[in-house]
Structures are given as C-alpha cells and as structure tokens.
Design a protein around this motif. Structure first.
Motif, PDB file in Angstrom:
ATOM      1  N   TYR A  69      39.646  27.856  77.889  1.00 34.05           N
ATOM      2  CA  TYR A  69      40.846  27.116  77.542  1.00 34.05           C
ATOM      3  C   TYR A  69      40.407  25.926  76.705  1.00 34.05           C
ATOM      4  O   TYR A  69      39.746  25.013  77.215  1.00 34.05           O
ATOM      5  N   LEU A  70      40.700  25.944  75.433  1.00 37.07           N
ATOM      6  CA  LEU A  70      40.283  24.890  74.519  1.00 37.07           C
ATOM      7  C   LEU A  70      41.105  23.634  74.803  1.00 37.07           C
ATOM      8  O   LEU A  70      42.327  23.677  74.783  1.00 37.07           O
TER       9      LEU A  70
ATOM     10  N   PRO B 136      32.991  23.581  71.917  1.00 31.48           N
ATOM     11  CA  PRO B 136      33.295  24.336  70.708  1.00 31.48           C
ATOM     12  C   PRO B 136      32.503  23.808  69.517  1.00 31.48           C
ATOM     13  O   PRO B 136      32.089  22.650  69.493  1.00 31.48           O
TER      14      PRO B 136
ATOM     15  N   SER C 203      32.729  22.228  66.219  1.00 31.60           N
ATOM     16  CA  SER C 203      33.872  21.423  65.775  1.00 31.60           C
ATOM     17  C   SER C 203      33.519  20.534  64.594  1.00 31.60           C
ATOM     18  O   SER C 203      32.348  20.347  64.263  1.00 31.60           O
TER      19      SER C 203
ATOM     20  N   GLY D  75      38.254  22.829  66.399  1.00 27.63           N
ATOM     21  CA  GLY D  75      37.242  23.421  67.264  1.00 27.63           C
ATOM     22  C   GLY D  75      37.357  24.934  67.257  1.00 27.63           C
ATOM     23  O   GLY D  75      38.450  25.481  67.169  1.00 27.63           O
TER      24      GLY D  75
ATOM     25  N   LEU E  97      35.911  28.458  69.305  1.00 28.69           N
ATOM     26  CA  LEU E  97      35.195  29.166  70.363  1.00 28.69           C
ATOM     27  C   LEU E  97      35.273  30.646  70.038  1.00 28.69           C
ATOM     28  O   LEU E  97      36.342  31.152  69.712  1.00 28.69           O
TER      29      LEU E  97
ATOM     30  N   SER F  87      30.725  31.057  66.339  1.00 26.71           N
ATOM     31  CA  SER F  87      31.579  29.866  66.367  1.00 26.71           C
ATOM     32  C   SER F  87      31.170  28.897  65.261  1.00 26.71           C
ATOM     33  O   SER F  87      32.012  28.364  64.533  1.00 26.71           O
TER      34      SER F  87
END
Length: 180
Positions: A6-7, A117, A119, A128, A130, A138
């Motif tokens: 969950y970002l 992430p 980023s 970001g 993932l 990524s």
C-alpha cells in the motif's frame, strides 16, 4: 508471489526513525529522512565516512557506533534494517514487528513490513514506484517517468493538461466528479 504494498506517504517530522546500519543505504536514506524532519537514530557496527559526516553536520542525527541490540527501536515510528548481516536484519524486523513499527529490510525487501519506493520530486510532485518487489524495475520505471517529465512528455499539472499531454495515445480522466 506478488508483493501487495500500500503506497503511502509518511509524515515523519519530529518522529523517531531508527536506521540500523551505517553503509551506502544509510548514506542515501538518512538525508531524505532528515529533509522530512525525522529524528534519525543510526546504530551501526561501522559507519562510512559519509554517514559519519552526516551525523557531524546535522544535529537531527544521532549516531551510535556499536552493534544493534534488542530495545534499539524503543519509541520509533519507522525503522530501516540496512546492515550487511542478514541475521541482524532479521532481528531488527522481528523487533519492529513486535513493537508494531513498519520496517524496511534493505537486503531482502519482501522480508520487511514496508518497502521504500523508487521516488523523485518534480515541481512539487513526489512520485513513487513499486514494482512487486522488483527494485531494479521500480528504479528503471522511476527514471523513465522522471525523464518524461523533464522532456515535457508528461505534464506536471494534470489539471491544465490535455489527455494527449498526459498519456500519449491514451486516455486520462481529469476530475471525475458527479457532473455530466
């Protein structure tokens, strides 16, 4: 197995963050944590000159040159296990889990409870990426998106952009409220 992450953006200003390890990962992550106002505590058997210099230059960093020990995460909101010793990283993640602290494990991302992430910042946007635990993917996608922003292929202000500016040949929804 795909990684379900969950970002989220963490507001770490004034919060204790513990980084266990004083190598290249710490040298990359600590300045970002400090820039976001975190109260950074680094525990490392050995710290690189870059990490030592960060600690000397910034009062927001506490550096303890010693082995990690149980209890080092007391009061932390977030932790990063970034040593070159897998057993130590396992112990850091275990302590973090027992204390309900999210913890990134730098050497084996899927073994931590959080993932950092790939980023970048661009004109007030924090982007970001993932990719199901594939860190190199990524990073490659992050770099491609940053390059697209820099070359004007993606508009940083979606509200003022047309669909073709945002996604060439695709569709972009701007708004999406209950109007006509």
């Amino acid at each position: 197995m795909t990684e379900n992450a969950y970002l989220v953006g963490l507001r770490l200003a004034g919060k204790k963050v513990v980084v266990v390890g004083g190598g290249s990962v710490a040298a990359r992550r600590v300045p970002v944590l400090i820039a976001n106002g975190a109260d950074v505590h680094v525990v490392a058997r050995v710290a690189t000159p870059a990490v030592e210099a960060l600690a000397q230059q910034d009062p927001g960093i506490t550096l303890q040159v010693r082995d990690y020990r149980a209890g080092d995460l007391q009061g932390a909101w977030y932790a990063i296990a970034a040593t070159d010793d897998a057993d130590v990283n396992v112990a850091v993640v275990a302590e973090a889990e027992s204390r309900h602290i999210f913890c990134v494990r730098a050497d084996a991302g899927r073994e931590g409870t959080a993932v950092t992430p790939a980023s970048f910042d661009y004109e007030g946007l924090l982007v970001g990426v993932l990719a199901s635990g594939a860190h190199r993917r990524s990073a490659a996608v992050r770099s491609a998106i940053r390059e697209a922003f820099q070359q004007g292929r993606i508009a940083p202000d979606v509200v003022a952009a047309t669909a073709s500016d945002v996604v060439p040949g695709g569709v972009a929804l701007v708004g999406g409220g209950p109007g006509d």
